[in-house]
Motif scaffolding. Structure first.
Motif, PDB file in Angstrom:
ATOM      1  N   GLU A 152       0.498  -0.767  -0.284  1.00  0.00           N
ATOM      2  CA  GLU A 152      -0.080   0.325  -0.204  1.00  0.00           C
ATOM      3  C   GLU A 152       0.690   1.219  -0.054  1.00  0.00           C
ATOM      4  OE1 GLU A 152      -0.544  -2.355   2.172  1.00  0.00           O
ATOM      5  OE2 GLU A 152      -2.733  -3.233   1.187  1.00  0.00           O
ATOM      6  N   ALA A 155       2.066   1.540  -3.609  1.00  0.00           N
ATOM      7  CA  ALA A 155       1.496   2.162  -3.887  1.00  0.00           C
ATOM      8  C   ALA A 155       0.590   3.658  -4.320  1.00  0.00           C
ATOM      9  CB  ALA A 155      -0.085   1.268  -4.426  1.00  0.00           C
ATOM     10  N   ALA A 157       3.178   5.816  -2.333  1.00  0.00           N
ATOM     11  CA  ALA A 157       4.081   6.819  -2.888  1.00  0.00           C
ATOM     12  C   ALA A 157       3.977   6.915  -4.643  1.00  0.00           C
ATOM     13  CB  ALA A 157       5.049   6.258  -2.322  1.00  0.00           C
ATOM     14  N   PHE A 158       3.148   5.614  -5.391  1.00  0.00           N
ATOM     15  CA  PHE A 158       3.834   5.756  -6.513  1.00  0.00           C
ATOM     16  C   PHE A 158       2.764   6.692  -7.700  1.00  0.00           C
ATOM     17  CE2 PHE A 158       3.078   4.048 -10.839  1.00  0.00           C
ATOM     18  CZ  PHE A 158       3.890   4.177 -11.750  1.00  0.00           C
ATOM     19  N   ASP A 159       1.745   6.306  -7.412  1.00  0.00           N
ATOM     20  CA  ASP A 159       0.079   7.052  -7.682  1.00  0.00           C
ATOM     21  C   ASP A 159      -0.945   7.639  -7.120  1.00  0.00           C
ATOM     22  OD1 ASP A 159      -2.142   7.796  -8.751  1.00  0.00           O
ATOM     23  OD2 ASP A 159      -1.574   6.506 -10.613  1.00  0.00           O
ATOM     24  N   SER A 161      -3.610   8.780  -6.625  1.00  0.00           N
ATOM     25  CA  SER A 161      -4.653   9.070  -7.272  1.00  0.00           C
ATOM     26  C   SER A 161      -5.008   7.518  -7.034  1.00  0.00           C
ATOM     27  CB  SER A 161      -4.497   9.903  -8.377  1.00  0.00           C
ATOM     28  OG  SER A 161      -4.299  11.436  -8.517  1.00  0.00           O
ATOM     29  N   PHE A 162      -5.098   6.864  -8.239  1.00  0.00           N
ATOM     30  CA  PHE A 162      -4.705   5.398  -8.178  1.00  0.00           C
ATOM     31  C   PHE A 162      -5.143   4.881  -6.878  1.00  0.00           C
ATOM     32  CE2 PHE A 162      -4.395   1.245  -9.302  1.00  0.00           C
ATOM     33  CZ  PHE A 162      -5.246   0.592 -10.442  1.00  0.00           C
ATOM     34  N   ARG A 164      -6.521   6.026  -4.355  1.00  0.00           N
ATOM     35  CA  ARG A 164      -7.853   6.695  -3.564  1.00  0.00           C
ATOM     36  C   ARG A 164      -9.055   5.932  -4.303  1.00  0.00           C
ATOM     37  NH1 ARG A 164      -7.974  10.821  -0.456  1.00  0.00           N
ATOM     38  NH2 ARG A 164      -5.540  11.570  -0.677  1.00  0.00           N
ATOM     39  N   VAL A 165      -8.466   5.978  -5.996  1.00  0.00           N
ATOM     40  CA  VAL A 165      -9.783   4.998  -6.541  1.00  0.00           C
ATOM     41  C   VAL A 165     -10.377   3.841  -5.897  1.00  0.00           C
ATOM     42  CG1 VAL A 165     -10.071   4.143  -8.685  1.00  0.00           C
ATOM     43  CG2 VAL A 165      -9.807   7.058  -8.646  1.00  0.00           C
ATOM     44  N   ARG A 166      -9.345   2.931  -5.613  1.00  0.00           N
ATOM     45  CA  ARG A 166      -9.378   1.658  -4.754  1.00  0.00           C
ATOM     46  C   ARG A 166      -9.210   1.596  -3.289  1.00  0.00           C
ATOM     47  NH1 ARG A 166      -9.964  -1.216  -7.679  1.00  0.00           N
ATOM     48  NH2 ARG A 166     -10.344  -3.215  -7.310  1.00  0.00           N
ATOM     49  N   ASN A 167      -9.724   2.850  -2.862  1.00  0.00           N
ATOM     50  CA  ASN A 167     -10.048   3.151  -1.565  1.00  0.00           C
ATOM     51  C   ASN A 167      -9.450   2.654  -0.708  1.00  0.00           C
ATOM     52  OD1 ASN A 167     -12.896   4.291  -1.929  1.00  0.00           O
ATOM     53  ND2 ASN A 167     -14.019   2.651  -2.456  1.00  0.00           N
ATOM     54  N   LEU A 168      -7.627   2.781  -1.241  1.00  0.00           N
ATOM     55  CA  LEU A 168      -7.196   3.134  -0.083  1.00  0.00           C
ATOM     56  C   LEU A 168      -6.582   3.492   0.742  1.00  0.00           C
ATOM     57  CD1 LEU A 168      -4.459   1.440  -2.192  1.00  0.00           C
ATOM     58  CD2 LEU A 168      -5.516   0.343  -0.186  1.00  0.00           C
TER      59      LEU A 168
END
Lengths: 271, 261
Positions: A152, A155, A157-159, A161-162, A164-168
Protein backbone atom coordinates in the motif's frame (compact mmCIF):
# COMPACT_ATOMS: atom_id res chain seq x y z
CA UNK A 1 39.90 -2.05 17.59
CA UNK A 2 39.55 -4.53 20.46
CA UNK A 3 40.57 -1.75 22.76
CA UNK A 4 37.83 0.43 21.31
CA UNK A 5 35.22 -2.20 21.97
CA UNK A 6 36.22 -2.45 25.58
CA UNK A 7 34.68 0.97 26.20
CA UNK A 8 30.99 0.65 26.94
CA UNK A 9 30.28 4.09 25.40
CA UNK A 10 31.85 2.84 22.16
CA UNK A 11 29.78 -0.34 22.18
CA UNK A 12 26.65 1.72 22.78
CA UNK A 13 27.57 4.09 19.96
CA UNK A 14 28.19 1.29 17.47
CA UNK A 15 24.93 -0.36 18.50
CA UNK A 16 23.13 2.95 18.05
CA UNK A 17 24.59 3.17 14.56
CA UNK A 18 23.09 -0.21 13.66
CA UNK A 19 19.67 0.63 15.07
CA UNK A 20 19.56 4.05 13.47
CA UNK A 21 20.58 2.64 10.08
CA UNK A 22 17.62 0.28 9.89
CA UNK A 23 15.02 3.02 10.32
CA UNK A 24 17.05 5.50 8.34
CA UNK A 25 17.25 3.23 5.28
CA UNK A 26 13.59 2.29 5.32
CA UNK A 27 11.95 5.61 6.21
CA UNK A 28 14.57 7.57 4.26
CA UNK A 29 13.69 5.67 1.08
CA UNK A 30 10.01 6.56 1.48
CA UNK A 31 10.92 10.18 2.26
CA UNK A 32 13.00 10.48 -0.91
CA UNK A 33 10.55 8.69 -3.19
CA UNK A 34 7.49 10.51 -1.87
CA UNK A 35 9.40 13.81 -1.98
CA UNK A 36 8.95 14.58 1.70
CA UNK A 37 12.45 15.90 2.39
CA UNK A 38 11.29 19.37 3.33
CA UNK A 39 8.57 18.17 5.69
CA UNK A 40 11.13 15.88 7.37
CA UNK A 41 13.43 18.84 7.93
CA UNK A 42 10.50 20.75 9.40
CA UNK A 43 9.61 17.95 11.81
CA UNK A 44 13.25 17.61 12.88
CA UNK A 45 13.72 21.27 13.72
CA UNK A 46 10.37 21.67 15.43
CA UNK A 47 11.41 18.86 17.78
CA UNK A 48 13.92 21.27 19.33
CA UNK A 49 11.00 23.14 20.87
CA UNK A 50 10.19 19.97 22.77
CA UNK A 51 13.76 19.54 23.91
CA UNK A 52 13.81 23.11 25.28
CA UNK A 53 10.45 22.70 27.00
CA UNK A 54 11.53 19.41 28.59
CA UNK A 55 14.70 21.05 29.89
CA UNK A 56 12.64 23.84 31.39
CA UNK A 57 10.26 21.39 33.06
CA UNK A 58 13.09 19.16 34.15
CA UNK A 59 11.89 16.02 32.37
CA UNK A 60 13.70 13.75 29.90
CA UNK A 61 14.34 15.81 26.71
CA UNK A 62 13.55 12.75 24.59
CA UNK A 63 9.96 12.87 25.84
CA UNK A 64 9.68 16.51 24.85
CA UNK A 65 11.19 15.78 21.46
CA UNK A 66 8.80 12.88 20.83
CA UNK A 67 5.79 15.00 21.79
CA UNK A 68 6.84 17.96 19.65
CA UNK A 69 7.88 15.96 16.63
CA UNK A 70 4.64 13.97 16.65
CA UNK A 71 2.55 17.13 16.96
CA UNK A 72 4.63 18.74 14.20
CA UNK A 73 4.17 15.63 12.04
CA UNK A 74 0.41 15.77 12.32
CA UNK A 75 0.26 19.54 11.79
CA UNK A 76 2.58 19.53 8.81
CA UNK A 77 1.00 16.39 7.40
CA UNK A 78 -2.38 18.10 7.64
CA UNK A 79 -1.10 21.31 6.05
CA UNK A 80 0.48 19.30 3.23
CA UNK A 81 -2.83 17.54 2.54
CA UNK A 82 -5.33 20.33 3.00
CA UNK A 83 -3.90 23.61 1.90
CA UNK A 84 -3.69 24.06 -1.82
CA UNK A 85 -1.03 26.73 -1.77
CA UNK A 86 1.87 27.93 0.33
CA UNK A 87 2.43 24.59 2.05
CA UNK A 88 6.15 25.14 1.97
CA UNK A 89 5.78 28.56 3.57
CA UNK A 90 3.62 27.21 6.38
CA UNK A 91 5.98 24.31 7.02
CA UNK A 92 8.96 26.66 6.96
CA UNK A 93 7.29 28.94 9.52
CA UNK A 94 6.49 26.03 11.85
CA UNK A 95 10.08 24.86 11.43
CA UNK A 96 11.39 28.22 12.69
CA UNK A 97 8.80 28.60 15.46
CA UNK A 98 9.79 25.20 16.84
CA UNK A 99 13.44 26.22 16.98
CA UNK A 100 12.55 29.58 18.57
CA UNK A 101 10.45 27.92 21.28
CA UNK A 102 13.37 25.66 22.13
CA UNK A 103 15.81 28.53 22.40
CA UNK A 104 13.48 30.69 24.53
CA UNK A 105 12.84 27.83 26.95
CA UNK A 106 16.57 27.22 27.13
CA UNK A 107 17.05 30.91 28.04
CA UNK A 108 14.49 30.58 30.81
CA UNK A 109 16.16 27.49 32.23
CA UNK A 110 18.80 28.34 34.84
CA UNK A 111 22.13 26.55 34.96
CA UNK A 112 24.52 24.88 32.58
CA UNK A 113 23.05 24.25 29.13
CA UNK A 114 25.79 22.62 27.11
CA UNK A 115 23.65 19.51 26.94
CA UNK A 116 21.18 21.35 24.73
CA UNK A 117 23.88 21.60 22.09
CA UNK A 118 24.15 17.84 21.91
CA UNK A 119 20.61 17.71 20.53
CA UNK A 120 21.51 20.18 17.83
CA UNK A 121 24.75 18.53 16.76
CA UNK A 122 24.32 15.01 18.08
CA UNK A 123 26.47 13.00 20.43
CA UNK A 124 26.52 9.37 19.48
CA UNK A 125 29.18 8.72 22.13
CA UNK A 126 26.76 9.79 24.85
CA UNK A 127 24.05 7.30 23.88
CA UNK A 128 22.73 5.55 27.00
CA UNK A 129 21.11 2.19 27.54
CA UNK A 130 17.74 3.89 27.78
CA UNK A 131 18.38 5.51 24.40
CA UNK A 132 19.19 2.13 22.89
CA UNK A 133 15.94 0.64 24.17
CA UNK A 134 14.03 3.57 22.74
CA UNK A 135 15.78 3.09 19.39
CA UNK A 136 14.91 -0.59 19.43
CA UNK A 137 11.28 0.31 20.08
CA UNK A 138 11.18 2.77 17.18
CA UNK A 139 12.79 0.18 14.92
CA UNK A 140 10.20 -2.44 15.78
CA UNK A 141 7.41 0.04 15.13
CA UNK A 142 8.84 1.21 11.81
CA UNK A 143 9.62 -2.31 10.64
CA UNK A 144 6.17 -3.67 11.43
CA UNK A 145 4.50 -0.66 9.82
CA UNK A 146 6.45 -0.95 6.59
CA UNK A 147 6.25 -4.75 6.40
CA UNK A 148 2.49 -4.75 7.05
CA UNK A 149 1.70 -1.98 4.56
CA UNK A 150 4.53 -2.32 2.06
CA UNK A 151 2.39 -2.75 -1.04
CA UNK A 152 0.00 0.00 0.00
CA UNK A 153 2.83 2.41 0.83
CA UNK A 154 4.40 1.69 -2.52
CA UNK A 155 1.08 2.35 -4.27
CA UNK A 156 0.50 5.61 -2.40
CA UNK A 157 4.05 6.81 -3.01
CA UNK A 158 3.88 5.95 -6.70
CA UNK A 159 0.41 7.08 -7.73
CA UNK A 160 -1.85 8.55 -5.10
CA UNK A 161 -4.92 9.08 -7.29
CA UNK A 162 -5.01 5.45 -8.31
CA UNK A 163 -4.59 4.36 -4.68
CA UNK A 164 -7.52 6.59 -3.74
CA UNK A 165 -9.71 5.19 -6.50
CA UNK A 166 -8.93 1.73 -5.09
CA UNK A 167 -10.25 3.08 -1.77
CA UNK A 168 -6.96 2.64 0.06
CA UNK A 169 -6.72 4.70 3.28
CA UNK A 170 -4.37 7.17 1.59
CA UNK A 171 -4.58 9.96 4.18
CA UNK A 172 -4.21 7.58 7.10
CA UNK A 173 -1.15 5.97 5.55
CA UNK A 174 0.31 9.39 4.85
CA UNK A 175 -0.19 10.61 8.42
CA UNK A 176 1.20 7.35 9.79
CA UNK A 177 4.24 7.77 7.57
CA UNK A 178 4.80 11.34 8.78
CA UNK A 179 4.50 10.10 12.38
CA UNK A 180 7.15 7.46 11.61
CA UNK A 181 9.33 10.25 10.27
CA UNK A 182 8.77 12.08 13.56
CA UNK A 183 9.95 9.06 15.57
CA UNK A 184 12.90 8.50 13.25
CA UNK A 185 13.85 12.13 13.75
CA UNK A 186 13.98 11.79 17.53
CA UNK A 187 16.18 8.75 17.14
CA UNK A 188 18.55 10.38 14.67
CA UNK A 189 18.75 13.46 16.82
CA UNK A 190 20.92 11.54 19.31
CA UNK A 191 23.30 10.48 16.58
CA UNK A 192 23.80 13.38 14.16
CA UNK A 193 21.81 16.17 15.80
CA UNK A 194 18.62 17.64 14.44
CA UNK A 195 20.36 20.19 12.22
CA UNK A 196 21.90 17.44 10.10
CA UNK A 197 19.13 14.86 10.24
CA UNK A 198 17.87 15.55 6.73
CA UNK A 199 21.19 14.49 5.27
CA UNK A 200 21.35 11.14 7.01
CA UNK A 201 17.70 10.48 6.24
CA UNK A 202 17.97 11.26 2.55
CA UNK A 203 21.51 10.67 1.30
CA UNK A 204 21.58 6.84 1.58
CA UNK A 205 18.24 6.50 -0.24
CA UNK A 206 19.18 9.15 -2.79
CA UNK A 207 22.30 7.16 -3.71
CA UNK A 208 20.10 4.08 -3.99
CA UNK A 209 17.72 5.71 -6.46
CA UNK A 210 20.69 6.53 -8.70
CA UNK A 211 21.62 2.89 -9.25
CA UNK A 212 18.69 0.63 -8.37
CA UNK A 213 15.33 0.00 -9.96
CA UNK A 214 13.20 -1.32 -7.12
CA UNK A 215 12.08 0.26 -3.88
CA UNK A 216 12.96 -2.79 -1.81
CA UNK A 217 16.53 -2.90 -3.16
CA UNK A 218 16.91 0.80 -2.45
CA UNK A 219 15.82 0.25 1.14
CA UNK A 220 18.44 -2.50 1.61
CA UNK A 221 21.22 -0.43 0.07
CA UNK A 222 20.20 2.60 2.10
CA UNK A 223 20.38 0.55 5.30
CA UNK A 224 23.87 -0.67 4.37
CA UNK A 225 25.05 2.82 3.44
CA UNK A 226 23.70 4.34 6.67
CA UNK A 227 25.60 1.69 8.57
CA UNK A 228 28.80 2.50 6.69
CA UNK A 229 28.35 6.26 7.21
CA UNK A 230 27.57 6.06 10.93
CA UNK A 231 30.27 3.50 11.74
CA UNK A 232 32.87 5.11 9.50
CA UNK A 233 32.08 8.55 10.82
CA UNK A 234 32.22 7.33 14.39
CA UNK A 235 35.65 5.74 13.97
CA UNK A 236 37.10 8.70 12.10
CA UNK A 237 35.79 11.15 14.68
CA UNK A 238 37.29 9.01 17.44
CA UNK A 239 40.75 8.78 15.90
CA UNK A 240 40.93 12.39 14.76
CA UNK A 241 39.04 13.85 17.69
CA UNK A 242 36.27 15.44 15.58
CA UNK A 243 32.56 16.00 16.21
CA UNK A 244 30.95 12.65 15.41
CA UNK A 245 27.69 13.94 13.91
CA UNK A 246 29.45 16.28 11.50
CA UNK A 247 31.95 13.59 10.50
CA UNK A 248 29.14 11.16 9.71
CA UNK A 249 27.35 13.75 7.60
CA UNK A 250 30.50 14.75 5.74
CA UNK A 251 31.19 11.14 4.80
CA UNK A 252 27.58 10.83 3.63
CA UNK A 253 27.82 14.05 1.66
CA UNK A 254 31.10 13.16 -0.03
CA UNK A 255 29.70 9.73 -0.89
CA UNK A 256 26.63 11.29 -2.44
CA UNK A 257 28.64 13.69 -4.59
CA UNK A 258 30.90 10.83 -5.71
CA UNK A 259 27.82 8.71 -6.48
CA UNK A 260 26.43 11.53 -8.61
CA UNK A 261 29.71 11.73 -10.56
CA UNK A 262 29.86 7.96 -11.04
CA UNK A 263 26.24 7.93 -12.14
CA UNK A 264 26.91 10.68 -14.67
CA UNK A 265 29.76 8.78 -16.28
CA UNK A 266 28.02 5.40 -16.20
CA UNK A 267 26.12 4.41 -19.31
CA UNK A 268 24.41 1.30 -17.99
CA UNK A 269 22.87 3.01 -14.98
CA UNK A 270 19.16 3.76 -15.08
CA UNK A 271 18.52 7.25 -16.38
CA UNK B 1 -11.48 -11.10 -19.95
CA UNK B 2 -14.38 -13.06 -18.49
CA UNK B 3 -13.89 -11.57 -15.01
CA UNK B 4 -15.31 -8.26 -16.21
CA UNK B 5 -18.04 -6.81 -14.01
CA UNK B 6 -21.51 -6.48 -15.57
CA UNK B 7 -24.43 -4.31 -14.56
CA UNK B 8 -27.73 -3.43 -16.18
CA UNK B 9 -27.97 0.20 -15.06
CA UNK B 10 -26.16 3.15 -16.64
CA UNK B 11 -22.56 3.12 -15.45
CA UNK B 12 -22.49 6.82 -14.73
CA UNK B 13 -25.40 9.21 -14.40
CA UNK B 14 -24.70 12.91 -13.95
CA UNK B 15 -27.47 15.47 -13.60
CA UNK B 16 -27.18 19.29 -13.51
CA UNK B 17 -23.73 19.04 -12.05
CA UNK B 18 -21.54 22.04 -11.16
CA UNK B 19 -17.99 21.57 -9.96
CA UNK B 20 -14.81 23.55 -9.55
CA UNK B 21 -12.21 24.78 -7.14
CA UNK B 22 -12.16 27.48 -4.51
CA UNK B 23 -12.98 30.56 -6.56
CA UNK B 24 -13.67 29.17 -9.97
CA UNK B 25 -16.43 27.04 -11.42
CA UNK B 26 -14.92 24.69 -14.01
CA UNK B 27 -17.92 22.57 -14.91
CA UNK B 28 -21.33 24.08 -15.49
CA UNK B 29 -24.63 22.25 -15.74
CA UNK B 30 -23.21 18.91 -16.83
CA UNK B 31 -25.65 16.18 -17.84
CA UNK B 32 -24.12 12.90 -18.90
CA UNK B 33 -25.17 9.28 -18.97
CA UNK B 34 -22.58 6.65 -19.74
CA UNK B 35 -24.30 3.55 -21.03
CA UNK B 36 -23.01 0.01 -20.99
CA UNK B 37 -20.67 -0.95 -23.89
CA UNK B 38 -20.20 2.59 -25.13
CA UNK B 39 -16.81 3.98 -26.20
CA UNK B 40 -16.97 7.70 -25.53
CA UNK B 41 -14.33 10.15 -26.63
CA UNK B 42 -14.55 13.56 -25.05
CA UNK B 43 -12.59 16.39 -26.62
CA UNK B 44 -12.06 19.91 -25.45
CA UNK B 45 -9.39 22.55 -25.00
CA UNK B 46 -6.89 22.51 -22.14
CA UNK B 47 -8.47 23.98 -19.05
CA UNK B 48 -11.92 23.11 -20.36
CA UNK B 49 -12.62 20.83 -17.40
CA UNK B 50 -11.91 17.38 -18.82
CA UNK B 51 -9.72 16.25 -15.94
CA UNK B 52 -12.10 17.92 -13.46
CA UNK B 53 -14.98 15.87 -14.85
CA UNK B 54 -12.93 12.70 -14.46
CA UNK B 55 -12.05 13.63 -10.88
CA UNK B 56 -15.74 14.09 -10.10
CA UNK B 57 -16.61 10.71 -11.64
CA UNK B 58 -13.79 9.07 -9.68
CA UNK B 59 -14.97 10.64 -6.42
CA UNK B 60 -11.73 12.60 -6.07
CA UNK B 61 -13.54 15.94 -6.20
CA UNK B 62 -16.90 16.77 -4.61
CA UNK B 63 -19.32 18.57 -6.93
CA UNK B 64 -20.68 21.97 -5.81
CA UNK B 65 -24.20 20.99 -6.79
CA UNK B 66 -26.12 18.52 -8.89
CA UNK B 67 -26.07 14.74 -8.64
CA UNK B 68 -23.79 11.96 -9.75
CA UNK B 69 -24.19 8.20 -9.47
CA UNK B 70 -21.55 5.65 -10.40
CA UNK B 71 -23.01 2.15 -10.84
CA UNK B 72 -26.05 3.48 -8.94
CA UNK B 73 -23.91 4.40 -5.93
CA UNK B 74 -21.92 7.35 -4.64
CA UNK B 75 -18.69 7.77 -6.65
CA UNK B 76 -16.63 6.88 -3.56
CA UNK B 77 -18.26 3.45 -3.54
CA UNK B 78 -19.02 2.87 -7.20
CA UNK B 79 -15.48 3.73 -8.26
CA UNK B 80 -14.23 0.30 -7.28
CA UNK B 81 -15.72 -0.79 -10.61
CA UNK B 82 -13.79 1.86 -12.52
CA UNK B 83 -10.40 1.16 -14.02
CA UNK B 84 -8.52 4.45 -13.99
CA UNK B 85 -5.65 5.29 -16.32
CA UNK B 86 -4.21 8.60 -15.09
CA UNK B 87 -2.62 11.30 -17.14
CA UNK B 88 1.09 11.08 -17.89
CA UNK B 89 1.82 14.02 -15.59
CA UNK B 90 0.04 12.45 -12.60
CA UNK B 91 2.69 9.93 -11.67
CA UNK B 92 6.44 9.95 -11.26
CA UNK B 93 8.01 8.23 -14.29
CA UNK B 94 11.34 8.08 -12.46
CA UNK B 95 9.85 6.06 -9.62
CA UNK B 96 11.79 2.83 -9.07
CA UNK B 97 9.16 0.16 -9.62
CA UNK B 98 8.79 -2.82 -11.93
CA UNK B 99 6.06 -3.27 -14.53
CA UNK B 100 4.66 -6.22 -12.64
CA UNK B 101 4.46 -4.33 -9.34
CA UNK B 102 2.55 -1.53 -11.06
CA UNK B 103 0.01 -3.90 -12.57
CA UNK B 104 -0.43 -5.74 -9.26
CA UNK B 105 -1.64 -2.47 -7.72
CA UNK B 106 -4.90 -3.13 -9.51
CA UNK B 107 -5.52 -5.91 -6.99
CA UNK B 108 -5.23 -3.60 -3.98
CA UNK B 109 -8.32 -2.54 -2.09
CA UNK B 110 -9.38 -1.48 1.38
CA UNK B 111 -10.74 -4.98 2.05
CA UNK B 112 -7.43 -6.73 1.70
CA UNK B 113 -5.08 -4.47 3.61
CA UNK B 114 -3.20 -7.13 5.55
CA UNK B 115 -3.27 -9.90 2.95
CA UNK B 116 -0.38 -10.50 0.59
CA UNK B 117 -1.02 -10.97 -3.12
CA UNK B 118 -2.48 -14.41 -3.89
CA UNK B 119 -1.76 -16.84 -6.72
CA UNK B 120 -5.13 -15.81 -8.15
CA UNK B 121 -3.90 -12.21 -8.23
CA UNK B 122 -0.73 -13.34 -9.99
CA UNK B 123 -2.72 -15.29 -12.56
CA UNK B 124 -4.83 -12.22 -13.33
CA UNK B 125 -1.74 -10.01 -13.55
CA UNK B 126 -0.13 -12.45 -16.02
CA UNK B 127 -3.28 -12.55 -18.08
CA UNK B 128 -3.69 -8.78 -18.27
CA UNK B 129 -0.01 -8.22 -19.01
CA UNK B 130 -0.21 -10.73 -21.84
CA UNK B 131 -3.39 -9.04 -23.03
CA UNK B 132 -1.68 -5.70 -23.55
CA UNK B 133 1.44 -7.40 -24.90
CA UNK B 134 3.70 -6.44 -22.01
CA UNK B 135 4.23 -9.79 -20.27
CA UNK B 136 7.81 -10.10 -21.48
CA UNK B 137 8.58 -6.68 -19.97
CA UNK B 138 7.21 -7.51 -16.53
CA UNK B 139 10.57 -7.23 -14.75
CA UNK B 140 11.57 -3.98 -16.40
CA UNK B 141 11.46 -0.77 -14.43
CA UNK B 142 8.80 1.72 -15.45
CA UNK B 143 11.43 4.30 -16.33
CA UNK B 144 12.97 1.96 -18.89
CA UNK B 145 9.83 1.91 -21.02
CA UNK B 146 8.73 4.10 -23.90
CA UNK B 147 5.67 6.31 -23.50
CA UNK B 148 3.47 3.89 -25.40
CA UNK B 149 4.66 0.84 -23.47
CA UNK B 150 4.10 2.66 -20.21
CA UNK B 151 0.56 3.55 -21.23
CA UNK B 152 -0.16 -0.12 -21.99
CA UNK B 153 1.10 -1.04 -18.52
CA UNK B 154 -1.33 1.44 -16.95
CA UNK B 155 -4.14 0.03 -19.05
CA UNK B 156 -3.21 -3.47 -17.81
CA UNK B 157 -3.24 -2.17 -14.22
CA UNK B 158 -6.71 -0.68 -14.72
CA UNK B 159 -7.96 -3.95 -16.27
CA UNK B 160 -6.62 -5.95 -13.32
CA UNK B 161 -9.32 -4.31 -11.19
CA UNK B 162 -11.93 -6.11 -13.37
CA UNK B 163 -13.65 -2.84 -14.20
CA UNK B 164 -17.04 -2.23 -15.78
CA UNK B 165 -15.79 1.13 -16.99
CA UNK B 166 -12.34 2.16 -18.14
CA UNK B 167 -11.59 5.86 -17.66
CA UNK B 168 -8.57 7.35 -19.44
CA UNK B 169 -7.13 10.84 -19.09
CA UNK B 170 -5.22 11.89 -22.22
CA UNK B 171 -4.00 8.35 -23.00
CA UNK B 172 -2.00 9.33 -26.06
CA UNK B 173 -0.16 12.36 -24.77
CA UNK B 174 3.64 12.00 -25.15
CA UNK B 175 3.20 8.93 -27.33
CA UNK B 176 4.37 8.61 -30.94
CA UNK B 177 1.93 8.05 -33.80
CA UNK B 178 2.59 4.34 -34.15
CA UNK B 179 2.08 3.69 -30.43
CA UNK B 180 -1.02 5.85 -30.57
CA UNK B 181 -2.58 3.53 -33.13
CA UNK B 182 -1.60 0.52 -31.01
CA UNK B 183 -3.28 2.01 -27.97
CA UNK B 184 -6.47 2.68 -29.89
CA UNK B 185 -6.44 -0.84 -31.31
CA UNK B 186 -6.06 -2.13 -27.77
CA UNK B 187 -8.90 0.02 -26.43
CA UNK B 188 -11.09 -1.17 -29.31
CA UNK B 189 -10.35 -4.78 -28.37
CA UNK B 190 -11.09 -4.09 -24.71
CA UNK B 191 -14.37 -2.41 -25.63
CA UNK B 192 -15.40 -5.44 -27.68
CA UNK B 193 -14.80 -7.61 -24.63
CA UNK B 194 -17.55 -5.69 -22.87
CA UNK B 195 -15.67 -2.96 -21.02
CA UNK B 196 -17.20 0.47 -21.46
CA UNK B 197 -14.64 3.16 -22.24
CA UNK B 198 -14.64 6.85 -21.42
CA UNK B 199 -11.63 8.87 -22.50
CA UNK B 200 -10.82 12.55 -22.61
CA UNK B 201 -8.24 14.29 -24.75
CA UNK B 202 -7.38 17.73 -26.04
CA UNK B 203 -5.88 16.25 -29.15
CA UNK B 204 -8.44 16.38 -31.95
CA UNK B 205 -6.40 14.02 -34.10
CA UNK B 206 -6.91 11.06 -31.84
CA UNK B 207 -10.65 10.98 -32.26
CA UNK B 208 -10.55 8.10 -34.63
CA UNK B 209 -12.83 5.47 -36.02
CA UNK B 210 -12.60 3.48 -32.79
CA UNK B 211 -14.78 5.83 -30.78
CA UNK B 212 -18.51 5.07 -30.75
CA UNK B 213 -19.76 8.44 -29.48
CA UNK B 214 -18.17 11.85 -29.20
CA UNK B 215 -18.68 14.85 -26.95
CA UNK B 216 -17.15 18.29 -26.59
CA UNK B 217 -16.38 19.84 -23.22
CA UNK B 218 -15.48 23.41 -22.43
CA UNK B 219 -17.09 24.13 -19.08
CA UNK B 220 -20.36 23.05 -20.64
CA UNK B 221 -20.76 19.61 -22.14
CA UNK B 222 -22.09 18.98 -25.61
CA UNK B 223 -22.88 15.32 -25.83
CA UNK B 224 -25.80 13.69 -27.55
CA UNK B 225 -24.71 10.08 -27.57
CA UNK B 226 -23.83 10.30 -31.23
CA UNK B 227 -20.72 9.97 -33.30
CA UNK B 228 -20.96 13.27 -35.06
CA UNK B 229 -19.59 16.59 -34.03
CA UNK B 230 -21.66 19.40 -35.40
CA UNK B 231 -20.40 22.84 -36.30
CA UNK B 232 -22.28 24.26 -33.33
CA UNK B 233 -20.61 21.86 -30.91
CA UNK B 234 -17.14 22.83 -32.10
CA UNK B 235 -18.02 26.51 -32.31
CA UNK B 236 -19.25 26.67 -28.77
CA UNK B 237 -16.45 24.47 -27.44
CA UNK B 238 -13.50 26.07 -29.11
CA UNK B 239 -14.99 29.40 -29.99
CA UNK B 240 -13.17 29.63 -33.31
CA UNK B 241 -14.06 29.00 -36.95
CA UNK B 242 -14.73 25.34 -37.57
CA UNK B 243 -12.64 25.19 -40.72
CA UNK B 244 -9.47 25.74 -38.77
CA UNK B 245 -10.09 22.63 -36.77
CA UNK B 246 -11.76 20.55 -39.45
CA UNK B 247 -8.52 19.75 -41.26
CA UNK B 248 -7.11 18.02 -38.24
CA UNK B 249 -10.12 15.76 -37.93
CA UNK B 250 -10.92 12.60 -39.82
CA UNK B 251 -13.85 13.54 -42.01
CA UNK B 252 -16.12 10.79 -40.85
CA UNK B 253 -16.62 12.36 -37.46
CA UNK B 254 -17.43 15.75 -38.89
CA UNK B 255 -20.82 16.68 -40.17
CA UNK B 256 -20.92 18.15 -43.66
CA UNK B 257 -20.20 21.81 -43.42
CA UNK B 258 -20.35 24.55 -45.97
CA UNK B 259 -17.16 25.96 -47.32
CA UNK B 260 -15.12 22.88 -46.43
CA UNK B 261 -13.03 21.08 -49.03
Amino acid sequence: MAELLSYSFMRNALMAGVLVSLTCGIIGTLVVLKRMVFISGGVAHTAYGGVGLAFYLGVNPILGAVAFSLIASFLMGYVQRQTRQRQDTLIGVMWAIGMAIGIIFADMTPGYKADLMSYLFGSILAVTHTDLWMMLGVNLLVLSFVILFYKELQAVAFDESFARVRNLPVDLLYIALVAMIGLAVVMLMRVVGLIMIIALLTVPAAIGTLFLKHMKQIMWLAIALSLIFTTGGLLLSYFFNLTSGATIILIAGISYLSALLIHKSCRQCPA
Amino acid sequence: MNDIFKTSQPLVEIKNLYAGYQYEMILEDINLTIEQDDFIGLIGPNGGGKTTLLRVILGLLQPKSGSIAVMGEKPEKGRRRIGYVPQFAEYDTEFPISVRDVVRMGRLSSQRLFKPYSTEDDRLVDERLAWVGMLEYQDRAIRELSGGQRQRVYIARALTTNPALLVLDEPTISVDIEARTQIYELLHKINQEGVTIFLVTHDLNVISSYVKTIGCLNRKLHYHGEKQITDEMLQSTYGCPVDLIAHGLPHRVLAEHEGGN
